[in-house]
Design a protein around this motif. Structure first.
Motif, PDB file in Angstrom:
ATOM      1  N   HIS A 109       0.835  -1.210   0.000  1.00  0.00           N
ATOM      2  CA  HIS A 109       0.000   0.000   0.000  1.00  0.00           C
ATOM      3  C   HIS A 109       0.865   1.253   0.000  1.00  0.00           C
ATOM      4  O   HIS A 109       0.660   2.170  -0.810  1.00  0.00           O
ATOM      5  N   THR A 110       1.846   1.299   0.876  1.00  0.00           N
ATOM      6  CA  THR A 110       2.703   2.484   0.936  1.00  0.00           C
ATOM      7  C   THR A 110       3.576   2.598  -0.311  1.00  0.00           C
ATOM      8  O   THR A 110       3.874   3.698  -0.777  1.00  0.00           O
ATOM      9  N   PHE A 111       3.973   1.450  -0.890  1.00  0.00           N
ATOM     10  CA  PHE A 111       4.772   1.483  -2.116  1.00  0.00           C
ATOM     11  C   PHE A 111       3.961   2.054  -3.269  1.00  0.00           C
ATOM     12  O   PHE A 111       4.449   2.901  -4.035  1.00  0.00           O
ATOM     13  N   GLN A 112       2.716   1.602  -3.399  1.00  0.00           N
ATOM     14  CA  GLN A 112       1.897   2.074  -4.515  1.00  0.00           C
ATOM     15  C   GLN A 112       1.420   3.508  -4.324  1.00  0.00           C
ATOM     16  O   GLN A 112       1.140   4.199  -5.299  1.00  0.00           O
ATOM     17  N   GLN A 113       1.331   3.947  -3.085  1.00  0.00           N
ATOM     18  CA  GLN A 113       1.053   5.362  -2.863  1.00  0.00           C
ATOM     19  C   GLN A 113       2.190   6.224  -3.411  1.00  0.00           C
ATOM     20  O   GLN A 113       1.953   7.282  -4.000  1.00  0.00           O
ATOM     21  N   ALA A 114       3.423   5.747  -3.240  1.00  0.00           N
ATOM     22  CA  ALA A 114       4.580   6.492  -3.736  1.00  0.00           C
ATOM     23  C   ALA A 114       4.770   6.316  -5.239  1.00  0.00           C
ATOM     24  O   ALA A 114       5.307   7.199  -5.905  1.00  0.00           O
ATOM     25  N   HIS A 115       4.303   5.171  -5.774  1.00  0.00           N
ATOM     26  CA  HIS A 115       4.490   4.873  -7.203  1.00  0.00           C
ATOM     27  C   HIS A 115       3.161   4.388  -7.785  1.00  0.00           C
ATOM     28  O   HIS A 115       2.984   3.193  -8.056  1.00  0.00           O
ATOM     29  N   PRO A 116       2.212   5.286  -8.001  1.00  0.00           N
ATOM     30  CA  PRO A 116       0.863   4.886  -8.416  1.00  0.00           C
ATOM     31  C   PRO A 116       0.783   4.237  -9.799  1.00  0.00           C
ATOM     32  O   PRO A 116      -0.225   3.601 -10.115  1.00  0.00           O
ATOM     33  N   LYS A 117       1.820   4.377 -10.624  1.00  0.00           N
ATOM     34  CA  LYS A 117       1.779   3.790 -11.960  1.00  0.00           C
ATOM     35  C   LYS A 117       2.341   2.372 -11.994  1.00  0.00           C
ATOM     36  O   LYS A 117       2.394   1.752 -13.052  1.00  0.00           O
ATOM     37  N   VAL A 118       2.772   1.859 -10.846  1.00  0.00           N
ATOM     38  CA  VAL A 118       3.183   0.460 -10.755  1.00  0.00           C
ATOM     39  C   VAL A 118       1.937  -0.378 -10.449  1.00  0.00           C
ATOM     40  O   VAL A 118       1.258  -0.147  -9.447  1.00  0.00           O
ATOM     41  N   ALA A 119       1.639  -1.324 -11.325  1.00  0.00           N
ATOM     42  CA  ALA A 119       0.457  -2.182 -11.166  1.00  0.00           C
ATOM     43  C   ALA A 119       0.877  -3.497 -10.525  1.00  0.00           C
ATOM     44  O   ALA A 119       1.608  -4.284 -11.132  1.00  0.00           O
ATOM     45  N   VAL A 120       0.432  -3.739  -9.301  1.00  0.00           N
ATOM     46  CA  VAL A 120       0.826  -4.936  -8.554  1.00  0.00           C
ATOM     47  C   VAL A 120      -0.263  -5.995  -8.633  1.00  0.00           C
ATOM     48  O   VAL A 120      -1.439  -5.701  -8.393  1.00  0.00           O
ATOM     49  N   GLU A 121       0.129  -7.218  -8.971  1.00  0.00           N
ATOM     50  CA  GLU A 121      -0.768  -8.376  -8.867  1.00  0.00           C
ATOM     51  C   GLU A 121      -0.226  -9.274  -7.762  1.00  0.00           C
ATOM     52  O   GLU A 121       0.881  -9.803  -7.873  1.00  0.00           O
ATOM     53  N   LEU A 122      -1.001  -9.446  -6.702  1.00  0.00           N
ATOM     54  CA  LEU A 122      -0.583 -10.238  -5.548  1.00  0.00           C
ATOM     55  C   LEU A 122      -1.277 -11.595  -5.590  1.00  0.00           C
ATOM     56  O   LEU A 122      -2.506 -11.675  -5.622  1.00  0.00           O
TER      57      LEU A 122
END
Length: 295
Positions: free
Chosen positions: A112-125
């Motif tokens: 969550h904190t990573f994607q807040q800093a890098h919103p254009k990174v699309a994570v599939e968990l």
């Protein structure tokens, strides 16, 4: 149809010896993967792959092309990273797998904190309590406990976590608090089936290490489920510290045999060997190391 996509798909299919596996790694359909490779062969005027119903293998020309193709793909990736780093903006997909217990809470907080800093990174968990084959499943990064068994992968240590024996005050009031680990034979122990030996608990370190046989009325493949059941007073559990921590904080669980704990378990970030990791994956690994370091 972008030639770079065709080259990347060809490399993935070759690595997996399968159009299905290569397509999964690329995140596209098998039909599209076949179309990309056929288009590349058409452009080159040469057959790169031998196709059978069971397996896909490289032709001699395909093997020679792959040897020259992989460094080029790495260089293209590095060029993209240069642009992203210059713009201070990471972008693109990352497929990550982790155990269900850690992944559903602690890892989600880190992501969550990573994607807040890098919103254009699309994570599939992808959460699973079995080790997914990284290359076959097209996984970029795995978060795993324990020593690395596959020597073809690379691991970076994120942190070490205690394994604690816990019980609720209510259970201990009703059944008595065991003074030594050997006394666990008379208690209802809650078993974690993902442990190498669920019915054997280890205590101590070095020359003082010993194992104690245990048993009980509840077993589960989730450490969080075992911790929850102990908090409800069913019995004594042995689980990773992070699963018990919320209950330790509010007093619903307490730690037993703290001075006799065994060696902590190590949490790793695991990824395929490569001459080049994309900037977003390197950044995510660094972020996870910083996030889990306090543990």
């Amino acid at each position: 149809m972008d030639k770079l996509d065709c080259m990347r798909t060809f490399a993935a299919v070759a690595a997996q010896s399968s159009f299905t596996g290569g397509a999964r790694q690329m995140g596209i359909s098998t039909k599209l993967a076949s179309k990309y490779v056929a288009r590349l062969e058409e452009q080159l005027g040469a057959q790169l792959l031998n196709r059978t119903t069971r397996k896909v293998t490289l032709t001699d020309t395909g093997r020679a092309y792959l040897e020259r193709c992989l460094p080029l793909l790495d260089q293209f990736g590095e060029l993209e990273d240069v642009v992203q780093l210059r713009q201070q903006e990471l972008a693109g997909p990352v497929r990550i797998t982790a155990p269900t217990g850690l992944g559903s809470r602690e890892l989600v907080e880190a992501l969550h904190t990573f994607q807040q800093a890098h919103p254009k990174v699309a994570v599939e968990l992808v959460l699973s309590d079995r080790h997914l084959p990284i290359l076959e499943e097209g996984v970029d990064l795995a978060v795993r406990f324990g020593a690395l068994k596959d020597s073809t992968l690379v691991a970076r240590k994120l942190c070490r976590m205690r394994r604690v024996v816990v019980a609720s005050p209510e259970y201990l009031a009703a059944h008595g608090e065991p003074a030594e680990p050997e006394a666990l034979a008379t208690h209802n122990c809650l078993l974690l089936t993902t442990a190498p030996q669920p019915e054997v608990w280890a205590f101590g370190r070095g020359s003082g290490a010993r194992t104690i046989p245990v048993g009980g009325s509840f077993r589960a493949n989730s450490p969080r489920a075992v911790a929850h059941m102990a908090a409800h007073g069913l019995g004594i559990a042995r689980c990773p510290h992070y699963t018990a921590l919320p209950f330790l904080r509010d007093g619903r669980l307490q730690v037993l045999f703290e001075k006799q704990e065994t060696d902590p378990i190590t949490l790793y970030a695991v990824y395929p060997p490569s001459r080049h990791l994309t900037a977003r994956i390197r950044a995510l690994i660094d972020h996870l190391a910083a996030f889990f370091a306090p543990a």
